[in-house]
Scaffold this motif. Structure first.
Motif, PDB file in Angstrom:
ATOM      1  N   GLN A 181      45.712   7.368  -5.839  1.00  0.00           N
ATOM      2  CA  GLN A 181      45.177   6.637  -6.984  1.00  0.00           C
ATOM      3  C   GLN A 181      45.589   5.166  -6.915  1.00  0.00           C
ATOM      4  O   GLN A 181      44.774   4.261  -7.110  1.00  0.00           O
ATOM      5  N   GLU A 182      46.874   4.950  -6.585  1.00  0.00           N
ATOM      6  CA  GLU A 182      47.396   3.582  -6.580  1.00  0.00           C
ATOM      7  C   GLU A 182      46.934   2.798  -5.351  1.00  0.00           C
ATOM      8  O   GLU A 182      46.448   1.662  -5.465  1.00  0.00           O
ATOM      9  N   LEU A 183      47.078   3.382  -4.170  1.00  0.00           N
ATOM     10  CA  LEU A 183      46.797   2.641  -2.941  1.00  0.00           C
ATOM     11  C   LEU A 183      45.310   2.494  -2.645  1.00  0.00           C
ATOM     12  O   LEU A 183      44.900   1.526  -2.003  1.00  0.00           O
ATOM     13  N   VAL A 184      44.510   3.456  -3.096  1.00  0.00           N
ATOM     14  CA  VAL A 184      43.092   3.443  -2.721  1.00  0.00           C
ATOM     15  C   VAL A 184      42.188   3.161  -3.919  1.00  0.00           C
ATOM     16  O   VAL A 184      41.540   2.116  -3.998  1.00  0.00           O
ATOM     17  N   LEU A 193      41.655  -6.379  -1.076  1.00  0.00           N
ATOM     18  CA  LEU A 193      41.860  -5.813   0.251  1.00  0.00           C
ATOM     19  C   LEU A 193      41.549  -6.798   1.366  1.00  0.00           C
ATOM     20  O   LEU A 193      41.864  -6.540   2.520  1.00  0.00           O
ATOM     21  N   GLY A 194      40.915  -7.913   1.041  1.00  0.00           N
ATOM     22  CA  GLY A 194      40.563  -8.890   2.065  1.00  0.00           C
ATOM     23  C   GLY A 194      39.349  -8.511   2.881  1.00  0.00           C
ATOM     24  O   GLY A 194      39.222  -8.933   4.040  1.00  0.00           O
ATOM     25  N   ALA A 195      38.436  -7.723   2.312  1.00  0.00           N
ATOM     26  CA  ALA A 195      37.240  -7.284   3.046  1.00  0.00           C
ATOM     27  C   ALA A 195      36.379  -8.492   3.421  1.00  0.00           C
ATOM     28  O   ALA A 195      36.108  -9.356   2.590  1.00  0.00           O
ATOM     29  N   GLN A 196      35.931  -8.524   4.669  1.00  0.00           N
ATOM     30  CA  GLN A 196      35.139  -9.640   5.174  1.00  0.00           C
ATOM     31  C   GLN A 196      33.658  -9.301   5.299  1.00  0.00           C
ATOM     32  O   GLN A 196      32.857 -10.152   5.686  1.00  0.00           O
ATOM     33  N   LYS A 197      33.289  -8.083   4.980  1.00  0.00           N
ATOM     34  CA  LYS A 197      31.894  -7.647   4.994  1.00  0.00           C
ATOM     35  C   LYS A 197      31.585  -7.002   3.653  1.00  0.00           C
ATOM     36  O   LYS A 197      32.511  -6.690   2.883  1.00  0.00           O
ATOM     37  N   PRO A 198      30.316  -6.801   3.335  1.00  0.00           N
ATOM     38  CA  PRO A 198      29.989  -6.155   2.055  1.00  0.00           C
ATOM     39  C   PRO A 198      30.811  -4.884   1.858  1.00  0.00           C
ATOM     40  O   PRO A 198      30.807  -3.997   2.709  1.00  0.00           O
ATOM     41  N   PHE A 199      31.502  -4.824   0.731  1.00  0.00           N
ATOM     42  CA  PHE A 199      32.456  -3.746   0.483  1.00  0.00           C
ATOM     43  C   PHE A 199      31.786  -2.612  -0.275  1.00  0.00           C
ATOM     44  O   PHE A 199      31.134  -2.832  -1.298  1.00  0.00           O
ATOM     45  N   VAL A 200      31.965  -1.392   0.230  1.00  0.00           N
ATOM     46  CA  VAL A 200      31.394  -0.197  -0.391  1.00  0.00           C
ATOM     47  C   VAL A 200      32.536   0.665  -0.924  1.00  0.00           C
ATOM     48  O   VAL A 200      33.271   1.272  -0.140  1.00  0.00           O
ATOM     49  N   PHE A 549      55.585  -4.482  12.153  1.00  0.00           N
ATOM     50  CA  PHE A 549      55.714  -3.524  11.053  1.00  0.00           C
ATOM     51  C   PHE A 549      54.555  -3.622  10.065  1.00  0.00           C
ATOM     52  O   PHE A 549      54.704  -3.306   8.887  1.00  0.00           O
ATOM     53  N   SER A 550      53.403  -4.021  10.559  1.00  0.00           N
ATOM     54  CA  SER A 550      52.269  -4.242   9.659  1.00  0.00           C
ATOM     55  C   SER A 550      51.874  -2.988   8.897  1.00  0.00           C
ATOM     56  O   SER A 550      51.483  -3.056   7.731  1.00  0.00           O
ATOM     57  N   TYR A 551      51.975  -1.825   9.525  1.00  0.00           N
ATOM     58  CA  TYR A 551      51.537  -0.587   8.874  1.00  0.00           C
ATOM     59  C   TYR A 551      52.462  -0.159   7.732  1.00  0.00           C
ATOM     60  O   TYR A 551      52.131   0.751   6.973  1.00  0.00           O
ATOM     61  N   ASN A 552      53.616  -0.806   7.605  1.00  0.00           N
ATOM     62  CA  ASN A 552      54.493  -0.493   6.475  1.00  0.00           C
ATOM     63  C   ASN A 552      54.078  -1.227   5.204  1.00  0.00           C
ATOM     64  O   ASN A 552      54.578  -0.923   4.120  1.00  0.00           O
ATOM     65  N   ALA A 553      53.181  -2.197   5.323  1.00  0.00           N
ATOM     66  CA  ALA A 553      52.743  -2.972   4.160  1.00  0.00           C
ATOM     67  C   ALA A 553      51.751  -2.153   3.335  1.00  0.00           C
ATOM     68  O   ALA A 553      50.834  -1.542   3.887  1.00  0.00           O
ATOM     69  N   PRO A 554      51.895  -2.136   2.015  1.00  0.00           N
ATOM     70  CA  PRO A 554      50.960  -1.369   1.174  1.00  0.00           C
ATOM     71  C   PRO A 554      49.499  -1.750   1.393  1.00  0.00           C
ATOM     72  O   PRO A 554      48.628  -0.877   1.382  1.00  0.00           O
ATOM     73  N   THR A 560      43.928   1.453   5.586  1.00  0.00           N
ATOM     74  CA  THR A 560      43.941   2.573   6.533  1.00  0.00           C
ATOM     75  C   THR A 560      43.335   3.819   5.895  1.00  0.00           C
ATOM     76  O   THR A 560      42.448   4.457   6.475  1.00  0.00           O
ATOM     77  N   LEU A 561      43.805   4.173   4.707  1.00  0.00           N
ATOM     78  CA  LEU A 561      43.265   5.359   4.035  1.00  0.00           C
ATOM     79  C   LEU A 561      41.793   5.162   3.686  1.00  0.00           C
ATOM     80  O   LEU A 561      40.979   6.080   3.835  1.00  0.00           O
ATOM     81  N   TYR A 562      41.456   3.972   3.195  1.00  0.00           N
ATOM     82  CA  TYR A 562      40.049   3.678   2.892  1.00  0.00           C
ATOM     83  C   TYR A 562      39.185   3.855   4.142  1.00  0.00           C
ATOM     84  O   TYR A 562      38.108   4.462   4.086  1.00  0.00           O
TER      85      TYR A 562
END
Length: 581
Positions: A181-184, A193-200, A549-554, A560-562
């Motif tokens: 719920q929180e992360l996604v 999230l910094g999306a650079q393309k149309p976000f769905v 350690f980039s994958y440790n960042a929320p 990643t989950l998205y």
């Protein structure tokens, strides 16, 4: 795992019981009877019939390497904790460039899979379906012991737990778990999230469909000294082995999802080009991938690594050249012929020199010239002329061979033929050709279902170019000057005629990035990806993270989950599995 539980919904405290498989792939769970006063319920998760393994591919130096042969001693066991770091630091202090070359030989090293593997209690329960008698054995069977634990154990455990419990089992699958719920769901915003393309945005039904599959998390390390093409073949073989295992248990398992870190992205891209692999890979998420290489590789070969890590990784150009010039893998991180540095006035070549010279108006001003502009392979990497700015010096390529030849001569022995064959530069030339082939093999080649994220954080400056600079006046063009001396830590003295000597030094990186990979390289997958996320640090309310350690960042965990659920939602293969079930 499927969110169906073998008990009625109960508000009392509940503990997760590991579910293993018998030879036919049937669920087996064991617990103990307790007295009435014990109010903690046992919860068993049943396994779906459809399995979609997640395969994590680490970056360079993220895989443990051992020496081939009887003793199988450590070649590269990255430190796990401060005490390990101190021990490795002390050992590295006395290693010469020749010692490093002998130890980190791509032909005499192989992947070590016996590294520390200490899953937490939740992961122990989820790993119970893997073969093995102990928790550590089951984690190692998944490949977790091949990787540097301090760098990757958290993301492996995060993926294992997150994909197993998208919905809270205690709620009978009615409620999303808090971190989903929180992360996604709470972050489904292109700006956040910094999306650079149309976000769905994801819909809850897509999460429910995704929860109908089993996502065992595997890790596949590789010998990062060898070409990424060789590592890609290893990855392909592991994908076949992993999927075949689950099919042997009666599960539907034809494809995997690849999640990569740094150079692991090059391995995955090369793997996707191998025959049949496009049908085995459902999709790929690339994290902080140097898609077009990184100028930092040039800097390190010429001047060594930065900070305290240099004692372990290479103190100077001699240490680094001795290893990297003899190993195709590290050379494949050099900027490709597609790499360009971004500036406010457009793109430009990434290697240059600046100095004080006489301007057109007859006054001194800061001037600059490009070095090796055009084809970087011919002009920089394979340049064996007197040009001071070339990548490698021939006398630094094979210190071990020079020691062996000197010893043989002192002892009056005949120098072995292998030591008197090709010149040192010719051997390096062959490694560089392998790297160049890999660059061309994967240029603009990505899996059709590609997602990616990278950093363009001004607080994590990276070498988006290499600048040799002098504050002194130079009487001529530096690119044509002769090398007088080189301290191998990024400072050279150049001779302009017989009397004038001017020093030049490599400047610190200034381009936005993650401290290692510049934004120019991280952003390269954009035309070839379904979605790519750009993380710009505090200025855009994004998490700041270091490359390793980039994958440790929320924020990285969110994308990643998205990305995983989006791949699953758009997959015709998964839709066919759900229809059958």
């Amino acid at each position: 795992m499927n969110q169906t539980v073998k008990q009625a919904n109960n508000p009392e405290p509940t503990r997760l019981v590991g579910t293993s498989w018998d030879d036919q792939g049937n669920d087996v769970a064991q617990s103990v009877l307790t007295g009435k006063s014990m109010k903690v319920r046992a919860l068993c998760l049943t396994s779906p019939d459809a399995v979609l393994p997640i395969v994590f591919v680490p970056g360079i130096m993220g895989t443990r390497l051992k020496v081939k042969g009887r003793d199988k001693g450590a070649a590269w066991f990255p430190p796990e904790g401060k005490w390990d770091a101190v021990i490795l630091l002390l050992r590295s202090l006395v290693r010469t460039a020749a010692d490093r070359q002998r130890l980190l030989n791509p032909d005499k090293t192989e992947v070590d899979d016996e590294g520390p593997a200490y899953p937490d209690d939740a992961c122990k329960s989820l790993l119970a379906i893997a073969p093995g008698k102990t928790d550590a054995e089951r984690a190692r069977w998944r490949g977790w012991g091949q990787l540097h634990g301090d760098s990757y154990e958290k993301i492996l455990a995060f993926l294992e737990k997150s994909m197993a419990t998208i919905f809270d089992p205690i709620s009978q699958g009615q409620t999303l778990t808090p971190h989903w719920q929180e992360l996604v769901m709470n972050r489904q915003d292109a700006t956040k999230l910094g999306a650079q393309k149309p976000f769905v945005p994801l819909q809850e039904q897509q999460l429910r469909d995704a929860a109908e599959l089993l996502y065992p998390v595997h890790a596949v390390g590789y010998n990062w000294l060898q070409s990424n093409k060789v590592s890609a073949e290893r990855l392909a073989a592991e994908i076949e082995r992993i999927t075949a295992y689950y099919r042997s248990k009666g599960k539907a398992c034809e494809q995997v999802i690849l999640i990569t870190h740094s150079m692991g992205g090059l391995v995955a891209r090369a793997c996707a080009q191998l025959p049949g692999m496009d049908q085995r890979i459902l999709g790929v998420l690339h994290g902080v991938m140097p898609a077009l290489g990184a100028p930092a590789t040039y800097k390190r070969i010429r001047a060594g690594f930065e900070g305290a890590a240099q004692v372990i990784l290479g103190r100077n150009g001699a240490d680094c050249t001795a290893v990297m010039a003899n190993a195709a893998g590290p050379l494949e991180l050099l900027p490709t012929d597609q790499y360009r540095t971004w500036t406010n006035s457009g793109e430009r070549h990434w290697l240059r020199v600046s100095y004080v010279g006489m301007g057109q108006r007859g006054v001194q001003e800061e001037m600059e010239s490009f070095l090796g502009e055009g084809d970087p392979y011919a002009n920089i990497y394979l340049n064996n002329t007197a040009d001071w700015w070339k990548l490698v010096r021939e006398d630094l390529i094979d210190p071990a061979g020079r020691e062996d030849r000197a010893k043989a001569m002192r002892e009056g022995e005949r120098v072995p033929l292998a030591l008197t064959g090709n010149a040192d530069f010719d051997r390096y030339f062959e490694n560089m050709k392998v790297a160049m082939k890999l660059h061309h093999m994967i240029a603009d080649k990505y899996h059709p279902t590609t997602y990616a994220y990278y950093a363009a954080d001004p607080e994590k400056p990276s070498w988006n170019e290499v600048l040799w600079r002098s504050t002194r006046s130079a009487p001529g063009k530096p690119e044509s000057a002769l090398l007088e001396s080189d301290d191998l830590n990024g400072t050279v003295e150049l001779a302009f005629g017989e009397r004038c000597r001017v020093g030049f030094s490599i400047q610190d990186g200034t381009g936005p990035g993650d401290g290692t990979v510049p934004a120019e390289s991280g952003a390269a997958p954009k035309p070839h990806s379904i979605q790519i996320f750009k993380h710009e640090g505090k200025s855009k309310m994004h998490d700041t993270y270091e490359h390793q350690f980039s994958y440790n960042a929320p924020i990285a965990q969110s994308v990643t989950l998205y990305s995983v659920v989006s791949m699953v939602a758009d997959s015709a293969y998964v839709k066919s599995l759900l229809e059958k079930s």
